[in-house]
Design an enzyme around this catalytic site. Structure first.
Site, short mmCIF file in Angstrom:
data_model
loop_
_atom_site.label_atom_id
_atom_site.label_comp_id
_atom_site.label_asym_id
_atom_site.label_seq_id
_atom_site.Cartn_x
_atom_site.Cartn_y
_atom_site.Cartn_z
N HIS A 67 0.84 -1.20 0.00
CA HIS A 67 0.00 0.00 0.00
C HIS A 67 0.88 1.25 0.00
O HIS A 67 0.63 2.19 -0.76
CB HIS A 67 -0.88 0.06 1.27
CG HIS A 67 -1.90 -1.02 1.40
ND1 HIS A 67 -2.11 -1.71 2.58
CD2 HIS A 67 -2.80 -1.51 0.52
CE1 HIS A 67 -3.10 -2.58 2.41
NE2 HIS A 67 -3.53 -2.49 1.17
N LYS A 111 -18.38 0.67 14.80
CA LYS A 111 -18.52 -0.79 14.70
C LYS A 111 -17.12 -1.37 14.62
O LYS A 111 -16.47 -1.26 13.58
CB LYS A 111 -19.27 -1.16 13.42
CG LYS A 111 -20.76 -1.15 13.55
CD LYS A 111 -21.38 -1.89 12.37
CE LYS A 111 -22.79 -1.39 12.13
NZ LYS A 111 -23.13 -1.36 10.71
N ARG A 124 -2.26 -6.23 -7.90
CA ARG A 124 -1.23 -7.26 -7.74
C ARG A 124 -1.39 -8.36 -8.78
O ARG A 124 -0.43 -8.76 -9.42
CB ARG A 124 -1.33 -7.89 -6.33
CG ARG A 124 -0.90 -6.96 -5.20
CD ARG A 124 -1.32 -7.49 -3.85
NE ARG A 124 -2.77 -7.63 -3.80
CZ ARG A 124 -3.46 -7.87 -2.70
NH1 ARG A 124 -2.83 -8.04 -1.55
NH2 ARG A 124 -4.77 -7.97 -2.73
N SER A 127 -2.75 -7.46 3.73
CA SER A 127 -2.98 -7.21 5.16
C SER A 127 -3.33 -8.52 5.85
O SER A 127 -2.80 -8.83 6.92
CB SER A 127 -4.12 -6.21 5.35
OG SER A 127 -3.84 -5.00 4.72
#
Ligand code: PNS
Length: 161
Positions: free
Chosen positions: A16, A40, A90, A127
């Protein structure tokens, strides 16, 4: 010209970061937009924690700023006079995922999404995979910015207690 790099960034990876920095070479201003609802709690990091990690990892590039948004992306881009969205690609899987979103955003507001091809050294990093590696004690240095490596390790230590 102003660009937005949107995403959940839970947490931000080296891949990123490379896209943000390369976007900053082409635009006067790059806003990294963390999407989600701060009330949330879902994911490993809160929205504010994700933003803080991105701020620290991009502190040396003044044209990169960080914001969050809990609604429709095009409402943010319209309200903030954003010229384009910038995202990394990617693999063909990313392309399949991104294509309908880019077309939907263009239909809703006319905004274009510009894709930068991920540097091959970051092509397999995500991630979720880096969190899984870190969760079981694997070495995630070089996959995540240093400040994020420490934060992920601290978070899993905290969760184990
Ligand atoms: O990092 P992610 O989870 O792949 O990012 C996806 C993201 C945040 C770009 C997408 O879910 C999004 O744009 N969310 C905001 C709500 C919205 O505008 N949805 C319609 C997208 S066409």
């Amino acid at each position: 010209m102003k660009a937005v790099c949107p995403g959940s960034f839970d947490p931000v990876t080296m891949g990123h970061l490379d896209i943000f920095r390369r976007a900053a070479d082409h635009f006067d201003e790059v806003i990294v937009l963390v999407t989600g609802n701060p009330n949330k709690h879902s994911g490993l990091f809160t929205i504010e924690e994700r933003m803080e990690l991105i701020r620290k990892a991009t502190a040396d590039v003044p044209s990169i700023t960080v914001d969050w948004w809990g609604g429709l992306l095009v409402d943010y881009t319209n309200a903030n006079n954003v010229n384009a969205l910038v995202k990394g690609l990617r693999t063909a899987l990313d392309y399949e995922y991104e294509l309908p979103m880019a077309q939907m955003n263009r239909r809703l507001s006319g905004i274009d999404t510009l894709f930068l091809l991920t540097d091959n050294k970051y092509g397999y990093i995500s991630s979720s995979l880096s969190k899984e590696v870190a969760k079981y004690g694997g070495d995630v240095r070089g996959m995540l910015p240093d400040v994020v490596v420490e934060a992920v390790q601290a978070k899993y230590r905290e969760l184990e207690e």
